[in-house]
Design a protein around this motif. Structure first.
Motif, mmCIF file in Angstrom:
data_model
loop_
_atom_site.group_PDB
_atom_site.id
_atom_site.type_symbol
_atom_site.label_atom_id
_atom_site.label_comp_id
_atom_site.label_asym_id
_atom_site.label_seq_id
_atom_site.Cartn_x
_atom_site.Cartn_y
_atom_site.Cartn_z
ATOM 1 N N PRO A 94 38.542 52.573 39.069
ATOM 2 C CA PRO A 94 39.060 51.282 38.596
ATOM 3 C C PRO A 94 40.578 51.161 38.742
ATOM 4 N N ILE A 95 41.011 49.964 39.088
ATOM 5 C CA ILE A 95 42.434 49.722 39.314
ATOM 6 C C ILE A 95 43.136 49.398 38.001
ATOM 7 N N PRO A 96 44.456 49.630 37.930
ATOM 8 C CA PRO A 96 45.218 49.281 36.722
ATOM 9 C C PRO A 96 45.253 47.773 36.504
ATOM 10 N N LEU A 97 45.516 47.377 35.269
ATOM 11 C CA LEU A 97 45.568 45.964 34.912
ATOM 12 C C LEU A 97 46.570 45.195 35.769
ATOM 13 N N ARG A 98 47.746 45.746 35.954
ATOM 14 C CA ARG A 98 48.777 45.039 36.725
ATOM 15 C C ARG A 98 48.284 44.710 38.140
ATOM 16 N N GLU A 99 47.631 45.647 38.760
ATOM 17 C CA GLU A 99 47.125 45.404 40.115
ATOM 18 C C GLU A 99 46.029 44.349 40.118
ATOM 19 N N GLY A 100 45.117 44.432 39.129
ATOM 20 C CA GLY A 100 44.046 43.453 39.055
ATOM 21 C C GLY A 100 44.577 42.038 38.844
ATOM 22 N N LEU A 101 45.519 41.900 37.914
ATOM 23 C CA LEU A 101 46.098 40.571 37.640
ATOM 24 C C LEU A 101 46.831 40.037 38.858
ATOM 25 N N SER A 102 47.510 40.911 39.573
ATOM 26 C CA SER A 102 48.282 40.473 40.746
ATOM 27 C C SER A 102 47.405 39.918 41.843
#
Length: 308
Positions: free
Chosen positions: A294-302
Motif C-alpha cells: 500500500p502507498i502512503p497517504l500523500r501519494e494516494g491523495l496526489s
C-alpha cells in the motif's frame, strides 16, 4: 473466473469490480437496483443481477454458475445505523453474510472473499466489530474456500470520509475534527489510511493466487497517522491553510442526537463512535502472500487531488 460482487455499486465495491474486470474476470454485480450498474462508468463491462443479501428469497439463483463471490455490501446510510429500518451492521454484515454463504453453498460456489474490517471479532462489545467478526466465523465454518480482507480507513475518489474534509477545506477557513476525549485530554485516533485502489488490487491478487485462500489479511497504509496528521496531509497536498479545531465526541454526539428522529439520519451518536475508532493493522502477510504494498497517504491523495 466468473465472479459475483455483492455491493458492487458502493464505494469499495465499484473499485473491486473494476480491478477484477481489468484482471480478465467475468464480473456480475449483485444489488437491489441492477439498473444502476450501467450508469456508473467504473462498472462498464460488468453484468448485473437483482438480489438483496438481507432477503434469502431474492438471493435464490443469483450465484448459479459462479466460481467465486465477493461480499462488499454496506448498508444504505453507512455507518449511521437505523435499526427500525433494518439498516444495521448486524443485518448486512452478519445476517447478510450468512444468507449469501448459504446461497453460495447451495449453488456450488467454491470461493468467497469477504471485506471485513480492522479489529473485527465476534467477542467485541461494539456492534460493528462484532457483526463483522461473526460474519468471519460463518465463513470459516462454511466449508467454502475463503479470503478475509480487513481494511483500515479506506479513502479515495468518492469516499464519504476524507472527501468530507476536502469539501470543508474548500469552503471554510476552519475544519472541525471530531475527537475522543477523556475528561479534558484528547485521545489521538490512530489509523493507517489505505488507498482504495490498493484494497481492490488485494482482492484481484487473491483470485490470482492459490496460496491466498483460507487466509486472512489486514490492509492499511504504511504509516500510522492521527486524524490531525491525515487532515494536515490533505491540506498540504491541496495547497490550503486551514485551522483544525478538535470537537469533543460527546459534544458531537449531542449535536447529532436529534437527527435520529429522521427516517435516514446522515449521522448518529453511535456512528460518531464508529468514525473515531482506531484502525491499526499488520500488513506483513498482505505483502508476503499477495505482493501488495500500500502507498502512503500523500501519494494516494496526489493522484486525484489538485492544489488550489
Amino acid at each position: 473466473m466468473k465472479l459475483v460482487v455483492a455491493g458492487g455499486t458502493g464505494f469499495v465495491g465499484r473499485y473491486i469490480v473494476r480491478a477484477l474486470l481489468d484482471g480478465g474476470h467475468e464480473v456480475t454485480v449483485l444489488g437491489r437496483n441492477p439498473a444502476r450498474v450501467s450508469l456508473i462508468p467504473m462498472l462498464q463491462g460488468a453484468n448485473a443481477t437483482r438480489g438483496d443479501v438481507t432477503d434469502p428469497f431474492l438471493l435464490r439463483g443469483t450465484l448459479e454458475g459462479a466460481d467465486g463471490v465477493v461480499g462488499a455490501v454496506q448498508f444504505p446510510g453507512y455507518p449511521a445505523e437505523v435499526p427500525r429500518a433494518g439498516l444495521t451492521f448486524d443485518d448486512y454484515d452478519r445476517q447478510g453474510t450468512e444468507n449469501l454463504v448459504t446461497e453460495a453453498q447451495r449453488a456450488g460456489v467454491e470461493r468467497y472473499l469477504y471485506i471485513s474490517g480492522a479489529n473485527s471479532t465476534p467477542s467485541a462489545s461494539e456492534n460493528w466489530y462484532r457483526a463483522k467478526g461473526e460474519a468471519e466465523e460463518t465463513l470459516r465454518a462454511s466449508g467454502l474456500r475463503f479470503v478475509i480482507l480487513r481494511p483500515s480507513w479506506a479513502y479515495g475518489p468518492g469516499d464519504k470520509a476524507l472527501n468530507t474534509y476536502a469539501a470543508m477545506a474548500r469552503l471554510s477557513p476552519v475544519i472541525p475534527m471530531i475527537a475522543r476525549f477523556a475528561g479534558l485530554r484528547m485521545i489521538a485516533q490512530q489509523i493507517q489510511p489505505v488507498f482504495i485502489e490498493d484494497v481492490a488490487l488485494a482482492v484481484r491478487r487473491a483470485f490470482d493466487r492459490e496460496e491466498a485462500w483460507n487466509g486472512s489479511f489486514e490492509i492499511g497504509g504504511p504509516d500510522v497517522m492521527t486524524m490531525r496528521e491525515v487532515i494536515e496531509t490533505l491540506l498540504d497536498v491541496t495547497g490550503k491553510k486551514r485551522l483544525i479545531v478538535p470537537v469533543p465526541d460527546a459534544l458531537a454526539k449531542a449535536g447529532v442526537a436529534p437527527l435520529t428522529l429522521m427516517p435516514r439520519p446522515p449521522m448518529t451518536p453511535a456512528a460518531i463512535d464508529f468514525v473515531t475508532q482506531d484502525g491499526l493493522v499488520d500488513i506483513a502477510e498482505l505483502e508476503r502472500v499477495l505482493d501488495v504494498h500500500p502507498i502512503p497517504l500523500r501519494e494516494g491523495l496526489s493522484r486525484y487531488m489538485s492544489r488550489g
